[in-house]
Design a protein around this motif. Structure first.
Motif, PDB file in Angstrom:
ATOM      1  N   TYR A   1       0.944  -1.296  -0.079  1.00  0.00           N
ATOM      2  CA  TYR A   1      -0.156   0.107   0.074  1.00  0.00           C
ATOM      3  C   TYR A   1       0.991   1.236   0.039  1.00  0.00           C
ATOM      4  CZ  TYR A   1      -3.341   3.420   1.406  1.00  0.00           C
ATOM      5  OH  TYR A   1      -4.382   4.388   1.269  1.00  0.00           O
ATOM      6  N   ARG A   2       0.734   2.016  -0.892  1.00  0.00           N
ATOM      7  CA  ARG A   2       1.450   3.236  -1.276  1.00  0.00           C
ATOM      8  C   ARG A   2       0.600   4.324  -0.378  1.00  0.00           C
ATOM      9  NH1 ARG A   2       5.797   5.635  -2.555  1.00  0.00           N
ATOM     10  NH2 ARG A   2       6.400   3.575  -3.666  1.00  0.00           N
ATOM     11  N   LEU A   3       1.142   4.980   0.770  1.00  0.00           N
ATOM     12  CA  LEU A   3       0.500   6.139   1.588  1.00  0.00           C
ATOM     13  C   LEU A   3       0.488   7.188   0.911  1.00  0.00           C
ATOM     14  CD1 LEU A   3      -0.993   6.572   4.137  1.00  0.00           C
ATOM     15  CD2 LEU A   3       1.203   7.105   5.214  1.00  0.00           C
ATOM     16  N   ASN A   4       1.608   7.640   0.395  1.00  0.00           N
ATOM     17  CA  ASN A   4       1.719   8.733  -0.619  1.00  0.00           C
ATOM     18  C   ASN A   4       2.998   8.668  -1.250  1.00  0.00           C
ATOM     19  OD1 ASN A   4       4.067   9.403   1.364  1.00  0.00           O
ATOM     20  ND2 ASN A   4       2.535  10.314   2.843  1.00  0.00           N
ATOM     21  N   ARG A   5       3.535   9.620  -1.937  1.00  0.00           N
ATOM     22  CA  ARG A   5       4.729   9.540  -2.869  1.00  0.00           C
ATOM     23  C   ARG A   5       6.019   9.016  -2.202  1.00  0.00           C
ATOM     24  NH1 ARG A   5       8.650  13.374  -3.147  1.00  0.00           N
ATOM     25  NH2 ARG A   5       8.451  15.195  -1.915  1.00  0.00           N
ATOM     26  N   VAL A   6       5.937   9.180  -0.726  1.00  0.00           N
ATOM     27  CA  VAL A   6       7.169   8.920  -0.027  1.00  0.00           C
ATOM     28  C   VAL A   6       7.113   7.398   0.799  1.00  0.00           C
ATOM     29  CG1 VAL A   6       8.368   9.523   2.440  1.00  0.00           C
ATOM     30  CG2 VAL A   6       7.758  11.181   0.770  1.00  0.00           C
ATOM     31  N   TRP A   7       6.005   7.126   1.269  1.00  0.00           N
ATOM     32  CA  TRP A   7       5.857   5.804   2.169  1.00  0.00           C
ATOM     33  C   TRP A   7       5.133   4.765   1.383  1.00  0.00           C
ATOM     34  CZ3 TRP A   7       8.877   5.638   6.328  1.00  0.00           C
ATOM     35  CH2 TRP A   7       9.319   6.939   7.088  1.00  0.00           C
ATOM     36  N   HIS A   8       5.651   3.485   1.462  1.00  0.00           N
ATOM     37  CA  HIS A   8       5.155   2.559   0.789  1.00  0.00           C
ATOM     38  C   HIS A   8       5.253   1.552   1.752  1.00  0.00           C
ATOM     39  CE1 HIS A   8       4.840  -1.363  -1.460  1.00  0.00           C
ATOM     40  NE2 HIS A   8       3.961  -0.689  -2.132  1.00  0.00           N
ATOM     41  N   PHE A   9       4.296   0.669   2.116  1.00  0.00           N
ATOM     42  CA  PHE A   9       4.227  -0.494   3.168  1.00  0.00           C
ATOM     43  C   PHE A   9       3.793  -1.811   2.468  1.00  0.00           C
ATOM     44  CE2 PHE A   9       2.878   3.335   5.301  1.00  0.00           C
ATOM     45  CZ  PHE A   9       3.775   3.616   6.361  1.00  0.00           C
ATOM     46  N   ALA A  10       4.404  -2.807   3.005  1.00  0.00           N
ATOM     47  CA  ALA A  10       4.039  -4.116   2.252  1.00  0.00           C
ATOM     48  C   ALA A  10       4.161  -5.398   3.260  1.00  0.00           C
ATOM     49  CB  ALA A  10       5.081  -4.525   1.336  1.00  0.00           C
ATOM     50  N   VAL A  11       3.299  -6.472   3.224  1.00  0.00           N
ATOM     51  CA  VAL A  11       3.230  -7.556   3.888  1.00  0.00           C
ATOM     52  C   VAL A  11       3.203  -8.546   2.960  1.00  0.00           C
ATOM     53  CG1 VAL A  11       2.603  -6.608   6.186  1.00  0.00           C
ATOM     54  CG2 VAL A  11       0.914  -7.511   4.304  1.00  0.00           C
ATOM     55  N   GLY A  12       4.076  -9.802   3.559  1.00  0.00           N
ATOM     56  CA  GLY A  12       4.146 -10.783   2.225  1.00  0.00           C
ATOM     57  C   GLY A  12       4.503 -12.022   3.091  1.00  0.00           C
ATOM     58  N   ALA A  13       4.456 -13.278   2.246  1.00  0.00           N
ATOM     59  CA  ALA A  13       4.650 -14.502   2.628  1.00  0.00           C
ATOM     60  C   ALA A  13       5.341 -15.228   1.613  1.00  0.00           C
ATOM     61  CB  ALA A  13       3.469 -15.313   3.118  1.00  0.00           C
ATOM     62  N   ASN A  14       6.540 -15.667   1.614  1.00  0.00           N
ATOM     63  CA  ASN A  14       7.144 -16.448   0.597  1.00  0.00           C
ATOM     64  C   ASN A  14       6.821 -18.354   1.157  1.00  0.00           C
ATOM     65  OD1 ASN A  14       8.329 -14.656  -1.123  1.00  0.00           O
ATOM     66  ND2 ASN A  14      10.113 -14.655  -0.113  1.00  0.00           N
ATOM     67  N   ASP A  15       6.507 -18.867   0.137  1.00  0.00           N
ATOM     68  CA  ASP A  15       6.247 -20.438   0.645  1.00  0.00           C
ATOM     69  C   ASP A  15       5.125 -20.275   1.632  1.00  0.00           C
ATOM     70  OD1 ASP A  15       6.041 -23.061   0.511  1.00  0.00           O
ATOM     71  OD2 ASP A  15       7.984 -23.282   1.364  1.00  0.00           O
ATOM     72  N   ILE A  16       3.992 -19.763   1.099  1.00  0.00           N
ATOM     73  CA  ILE A  16       2.742 -19.358   1.937  1.00  0.00           C
ATOM     74  C   ILE A  16       2.270 -20.521   2.721  1.00  0.00           C
ATOM     75  CG2 ILE A  16       0.993 -19.144   0.202  1.00  0.00           C
ATOM     76  CD1 ILE A  16      -0.173 -16.964   1.868  1.00  0.00           C
ATOM     77  N   PHE A  17       2.145 -21.771   1.954  1.00  0.00           N
ATOM     78  CA  PHE A  17       1.748 -23.105   2.467  1.00  0.00           C
ATOM     79  C   PHE A  17       2.745 -23.858   3.125  1.00  0.00           C
ATOM     80  CE2 PHE A  17      -1.038 -21.789  -1.341  1.00  0.00           C
ATOM     81  CZ  PHE A  17      -2.214 -21.285  -0.467  1.00  0.00           C
ATOM     82  N   ASN A  18       3.960 -23.324   3.183  1.00  0.00           N
ATOM     83  CA  ASN A  18       5.008 -24.293   4.146  1.00  0.00           C
ATOM     84  C   ASN A  18       5.481 -25.403   3.531  1.00  0.00           C
ATOM     85  OD1 ASN A  18       6.745 -24.293   6.334  1.00  0.00           O
ATOM     86  ND2 ASN A  18       5.689 -25.993   7.182  1.00  0.00           N
ATOM     87  N   VAL A  19       5.487 -25.553   1.900  1.00  0.00           N
ATOM     88  CA  VAL A  19       6.091 -26.494   1.450  1.00  0.00           C
ATOM     89  C   VAL A  19       7.602 -26.753   1.506  1.00  0.00           C
ATOM     90  CG1 VAL A  19       6.463 -27.426  -0.975  1.00  0.00           C
ATOM     91  CG2 VAL A  19       4.346 -26.261  -0.410  1.00  0.00           C
ATOM     92  N   ARG A  20       8.056 -28.043   1.992  1.00  0.00           N
ATOM     93  CA  ARG A  20       9.423 -28.139   1.870  1.00  0.00           C
ATOM     94  C   ARG A  20       9.811 -29.389   1.344  1.00  0.00           C
ATOM     95  NH1 ARG A  20      10.977 -26.627   8.354  1.00  0.00           N
ATOM     96  NH2 ARG A  20       9.107 -25.039   8.725  1.00  0.00           N
TER      97      ARG A  20
END
Length: 799
Positions: free
Chosen positions: A744-763
């Motif tokens: 989410y870009r709050l304005n031209r300065v700030w950007h926030f992100a959340v994420g998950a790599n291998d969201i389903f925990n594949v090993r």
């Protein structure tokens, strides 16, 4: 615009005669990976990394391309050859003997984009450019300030916590120059899966090999948790990176430029758990030795370039880079110093320079240093032949000085059996070596018609230790229309043996046994039949189509074949009296009164194999412009490859150098395929990135271990357990990994992100119990990271 794989200017990647792909910094950032090598492997189909390295290989990072060894990938930074790590991979496996460029020692936030050339390019760039070239282009902005912070952890294990802080920005140097500074700090904790150690369970199948077991075998044994062995884990690491990039015109038409990078790493890798009987006076509950590295990596480039010397653009540069590694064992013990046989008499085979009856718990095992000084002179000019055929003529020369130093470890690390966890290097393995490399090249890029382009290149190199090489390349492209083109390349290439492959050695000597790697350049190795290493030689062919069936839909498909002969591999292992003679020729004193000749072995590097790699690369992308509903960018990347052995060398005794296991390391330990499907959607202030990655099958020939029935025999003779000719073919079946990031870009300065790599925990698939060596859980040569699901948050600010 690209600068890799061509000497022409103003050429786009899609117009190249060889397949070149541009990976932007934004793409790398959306991978969610903090390490550059991990980010590149996550976003580029033909690049892979091992699930986990062994011993000191766990402490540095490397990439593989098209299924070949890390040494067969050339890494450039702003078109200049990057120095490699001094830390050589000593353990058997797909990366055996490699000492590649460690991408993680380059500050990732200093990168503007990366250009990946998938073609043999030794005629243009010299040694190592067999599988391809990775050219890292740094930021050169003279304004702005960028900051980011990311943190995350393994959501399923509850460990493996990471954080990274990045800051970079540009300044003006006067009215027409720039200075760009980049700084980065990174830390990760261990990620440790739950593993049951066979020695600590207290039960086992019928006819299991229980020598060395503790629970259920040792009388009055202490209660030890079954998961005390944590060798199946990721290293702990703290790293600081710095980059300084500048450019400034000093006179009309002459520009002074430079790049300085520095990185420091402290990393720790947990080794196999030692049961309480190993050193009870120091570690009554047992212990897990830890290998550590203190690494300093630095590089500096200075250059002058101009646009009119007899009509030529020119570039004169000098680059010095070095990597220094100090390897330690901590949480360790030296049982030989505690044993009753320990002696302070220097003539004894059980001599301990630091005395007897006690043991240090931290020792330095060895120190490495590799340095590389490269000087380049490059010239380029546009010429119109007979006012009919436009061409670009380029030529140049290069001198490179390489130095390699090994310093012996503390005496306890290698005397009386050495330190637990990792035996150090003795004075017999220490030394300093150097070599000079002289090279010249010429390249002509001809546009015979507006639709037909032909690029011819030739290069000569002289190495003061391994002789001469001559290499050539021809690439061509024909554009039938603006929507369809064909291209192809035929090239010869080479990889000179590294200083490490020629001079590294390691030896482990105990009261009853001795084993290790002899330097191929030594008299000791010649006793076993070794000969000086030659450069690896390659012949590669590729051909492909580039199409745009509708506006905005870009598709590229290229087939390739790489014939690679004289590959440098582990030489044949010699056992018995001849091995003892060779080891003693290295200057080691063996305790002959208690030595078991059946437990004495030695080996060396050898030009012992020839392989053929065939494959297919397909890339496609299309962007949907949905107006008020946003923008959706779709991309697909596919790499299929297969490597087959065409020649298996013979040892001095006439036996094959490679067995089924080591052949598998070359041919089936890398994924047969890798597919990356990516969707990036932006609407208003929101952005969403979804990535699906399919890792193809790998097959590893595993050694039958302690839970194998000891009454079973191998078809070639001897016990099936620990056999060197009968192996279990373990398949890592294809797996899909899903990554998701929401921003989410709050304005031209700030950007926030959340994420998950291998969201389903594949090993990776777990190994069957009968091929699990002590503390093992996965095949760490396999294709899928062992970390499992990783969840993170990131904040970016740009001013």
């Amino acid at each position: 615009m690209i600068v890799t794989g061509t000497h022409s200017s103003n050429r786009h990647a899609r117009d190249s005669s060889s397949p070149v792909t541009v990976v932007t910094a934004a793409t790398l950032r959306r991978s969610g990976q903090m390490n550059l090598a991990d980010a590149l492997a996550r976003t580029y189909p033909s690049i892979n990394i091992m699930a986990k390295g062994s011993d000191t290989a766990a402490l540095t990072s490397s990439i593989r391309m098209r299924g070949l060894n890390p040494n067969e990938v050339l890494v450039l930074v702003d078109g200049k050859r990057r120095h490699t790590t001094a830390n050589v991979v000593q353990n058997s496996g797909p990366q055996f003997g490699s000492s590649p460029v460690d991408l993680n020692m380059i500050p990732a936030n200093a990168i503007d984009h990366i250009e990946v050339l998938e073609d043999g390019a030794a005629a243009m760039y010299g040694s190592d450019a067999i599988a391809g070239v990775v050219n890292i282009i740094t930021k050169k902005q003279d304004h702005g300030l960028n900051m980011s912070a990311q943190t995350g952890a393994n959501a399923y294990n509850g460990d493996g916590w990471q954080y990274q802080i990045d800051i970079d920005g540009g300044l003006k140097l006067g009215k027409d120059g720039y200075l760009h500074l980049s700084g980065q700090m990174y830390h990760t904790d261990h990620m440790i899966p739950f593993v049951r150690d066979h020695r600590l369970i207290g039960s086992w199948p019928k006819n299991a090999y229980t020598v060395g077991y503790y629970t259920g075998v040792v009388a009055n044994a202490k209660s030890v948790p079954v998961n005390s062995n944590q060798i199946t884990s990721t290293p702990e690491e703290t790293r600081e990176n710095l980059g300084i990039d500048w450019g400034k015109p000093i006179t009309d038409g002459i520009n002074f430029y430079g790049l300085i990078t520095y990185a420091h790493r402290h990393a720790e890798a947990i080794q196999n758990y030692r049961i309480p009987t190993i050193a009870p006076t120091i570690w009554p509950n047992g212990f897990s030795p830890i290998e550590t590295i203190e690494e300093n990596d630095y590089s500096a480039t200075l250059g002058l370039k101009g646009d009119n010397f007899l009509g030529f653009n020119w570039d004169l540069s000098t680059t010095y880079g070095a990597d220094e590694d100090r390897i330690y064992n901590k949480n360790t013990a030296i049982p030989g110093m505690l044993a009753s046989t320990c002696s302070t008499n220097p003539s004894s085979g059980y001599y301990s320079a630091w005395g007897c009856g006690w043991s240090p718990t931290k020792v330095r095992a060895e120190t490495y240093r590799f340095g590389q000084w490269t000087n380049n002179a490059d010239f380029r000019r546009r010429i119109n032949i007979a006012h009919t055929v436009p061409m670009v003529l380029a030529f140049g020369a290069e001198h490179r000085l390489e130095t390699y130093d090994i310093t012996a470890g503390d005496p306890p690390s290698y005397q009386v059996g050495g330190a637990q966890g990792y035996a150090g290097l003795g004075p017999q393995s220490a030394g300093s070596w150097s070599r000079d490399i002289w090279a010249g090249y010429v390249d002509g890029d001809f546009h015979f018609t507006k639709k037909w382009d032909v690029d011819l290149a030739g290069r000569f190199e002289h190495y003061t230790d391994v002789g001469n090489t001559e290499n050539g390349k021809i690439s061509t492209r024909y554009d039938f229309t603006h929507r369809i083109a064909i291209r192809g390349t035929i090239a010869t290439g080479f990889r000179a043996p590294t200083m490490m492959e020629q001079h590294y050695s390691a030896m482990s000597v105990s009261p009853t046994a001795a084993s290790g790697l002899l330097p191929v350049s030594s008299e000791a190795a010649r006793i076993l039949g070794a000969s000086p290493l030659k450069p690896e030689r390659s012949l590669s062919e590729s051909g492909g189509v580039v199409v745009e069936p509708i506006d905005g839909l870009h598709v590229e498909a290229d087939v390739y074949q790489i014939n690679l002969r004289d590959r440098i591999v582990q030489g044949g292992t010699t056992k018995g009296a001849l091995a003892q003679q060779a080891i003693e020729a290295m200057g080691y004193t063996l305790p002959t009164s208690s030595l078991d000749l059946n437990s004495v072995s030695a080996y060396y590097f050898s030009n012992g194999a020839s392989t053929r790699t065939q494959g297919l690369d397909i890339k496609a992308d299309y962007t949907f412009h949905l107006h008020k509903y946003g923008t959706l960018a779709l991309s697909m990347g596919l790499d299929l490859n297969r490597t087959r052995l065409h020649h298996n060398g013979r040892s001095s005794t006439g036996s094959p150098l490679l067995n089924a296991q080591t052949i598998g390391y070359l041919t089936t330990a890398s994924p047969r395929s890798k597919i990356i499907l990516n969707a990036f959607y932006t609407v208003g202030s929101w952005d969403v990135n979804v990535r699906q990655t399919r890792y193809g099958e790998t097959t590893d020939m595993m050694t039958y271990s302690d839970w194998t029935d000891t009454t079973l025999t191998c078809s070639t003779g001897g016990s099936l357990r620990a056999s060197n000719s009968c192996f279990y073919a373990f398949k890592n079946t294809p797996l899909w990994l899903t990554d998701l990031e929401v921003g989410y870009r709050l304005n031209r300065v700030w950007h926030f992100a959340v994420g998950a790599n291998d969201i389903f925990n594949v090993r990776p698939r777990k190994l069957p119990e009968f091929v699990r060596s002590t503390g093992a859980l996965y095949d760490t040569n396999g294709q899928v990271p062992i970390n499992g699901g990783y969840y993170y948050g990131r904040i970016n600010a740009s001013f």
